[in-house]
Motif scaffolding. Structure first.
Motif, PDB file in Angstrom:
ATOM      1  N   ASN A  40       0.808  -1.230   0.000  1.00 57.85           N
ATOM      2  CA  ASN A  40       0.000   0.000   0.000  1.00 57.85           C
ATOM      3  C   ASN A  40       0.834   1.270   0.000  1.00 57.85           C
ATOM      4  N   ARG A  42       2.062   4.364  -2.001  1.00 58.18           N
ATOM      5  CA  ARG A  42       1.664   5.077  -3.218  1.00 58.18           C
ATOM      6  C   ARG A  42       2.845   5.526  -4.072  1.00 58.18           C
ATOM      7  N   GLU A  55       0.665  18.082  -1.422  1.00 57.40           N
ATOM      8  CA  GLU A  55       0.051  16.803  -1.078  1.00 57.40           C
ATOM      9  C   GLU A  55      -0.356  16.781   0.395  1.00 57.40           C
ATOM     10  N   LEU A  59      -4.212  16.114   1.550  1.00 52.91           N
ATOM     11  CA  LEU A  59      -4.594  15.098   2.526  1.00 52.91           C
ATOM     12  C   LEU A  59      -5.231  15.726   3.767  1.00 52.91           C
ATOM     13  N   VAL A  64      -8.270  11.785   5.912  1.00 51.16           N
ATOM     14  CA  VAL A  64      -7.064  11.027   5.611  1.00 51.16           C
ATOM     15  C   VAL A  64      -7.043   9.725   6.411  1.00 51.16           C
ATOM     16  N   LEU A  67      -2.602   3.761   5.190  1.00 47.35           N
ATOM     17  CA  LEU A  67      -2.721   2.566   4.362  1.00 47.35           C
ATOM     18  C   LEU A  67      -2.042   1.410   5.080  1.00 47.35           C
ATOM     19  N   SER A 188       3.254   8.666   1.258  1.00 46.90           N
ATOM     20  CA  SER A 188       2.860   7.511   0.435  1.00 46.90           C
ATOM     21  C   SER A 188       2.090   6.476   1.237  1.00 46.90           C
ATOM     22  N   ASP A 191      -3.730   8.071   2.391  1.00 43.75           N
ATOM     23  CA  ASP A 191      -4.553   8.521   1.272  1.00 43.75           C
ATOM     24  C   ASP A 191      -5.884   8.995   1.836  1.00 43.75           C
TER      25      ASP A 191
END
Length: 194
Positions: A40, A42, A55, A59, A64, A67, A188, A191
């Protein structure tokens, strides 16, 4: 010629060979660490802190979620950790690897990351000597403000920067790259929900 005299070069050879084996195994293990990719992930890539903060704001403006199993830290802890890293580049890290490590393995790791444009590291490993991250709060408002402030202070800082605890001395441009890659690696693992 006595056997003890002829054994000396052989012992030295065997010792150096063993040393090379240890270095070789360490290098192979290091490559595995550098290429580690948790599930998971990104695989975000940012060239600048401005790009990374876009970013962060995306988020932060949504619901948010981490992951799983990419990270065990919550959003607030992650923002606080990233802020600490930037702050320490301005104030000095509380604890550092040896100069030998920084000038060899640390510098090599930074160069590999910079060539790839992406960092890989344990997403729940604290900065050595840093204050413990607060896991009790799910409200990331304070941590987000701290990160924004750290990025602003870094962007406007004109003086010398302190050596990175692992990479050693970095220029302002190299440090920005390091901070952007650090944020990309951590972001990363998150998400938006839905």
């Amino acid at each position: 010629m006595s056997s003890s005299t002829s054994d000396t070069p052989r012992r030295a050879f065997l010792k150096s060979g063993t040393g090379l084996t240890v270095v070789g195994v360490s290098a192979v293990a290091g490559v595995g660490y550098l290429l580690h990719r948790p599930g998971n992930d990104r695989q975000l890539v940012f060239g600048t802190l401005t790009d990374a903060m876009k970013e962060v704001e995306r988020l932060a403006g949504a619901a948010v979620k981490p992951l799983v199993p990419a990270t065990a830290w919550n959003w607030s802890q992650t923002l606080e950790h990233c802020a600490q890293s930037i702050e320490f580049s301005l104030q000095g890290f509380p604890s550092s690897k040896s100069a030998l490590f920084q000038n060899t393995l640390g510098a090599a790791a930074f160069n590999v990351f910079a060539m790839r444009g992406r960092m890989s590291h344990n997403l729940t490993e604290p900065i050595p000597g840093a204050p413990e991250l607060d896991a009790s709060t799910s409200d990331a408002t304070v941590a987000l403000a701290r990160l924004r402030n750290a990025v602003h202070n870094f962007a406007t800082h004109a003086g010398p920067l302190h050596p990175h605890f692992a990479y050693g001395a970095l220029s302002h441009a190299q440090y920005e790259k390091a901070h952007a890659m650090h944020l990309a690696n951590h972001l990363s693992a998150f998400d938006v929900q839905g």
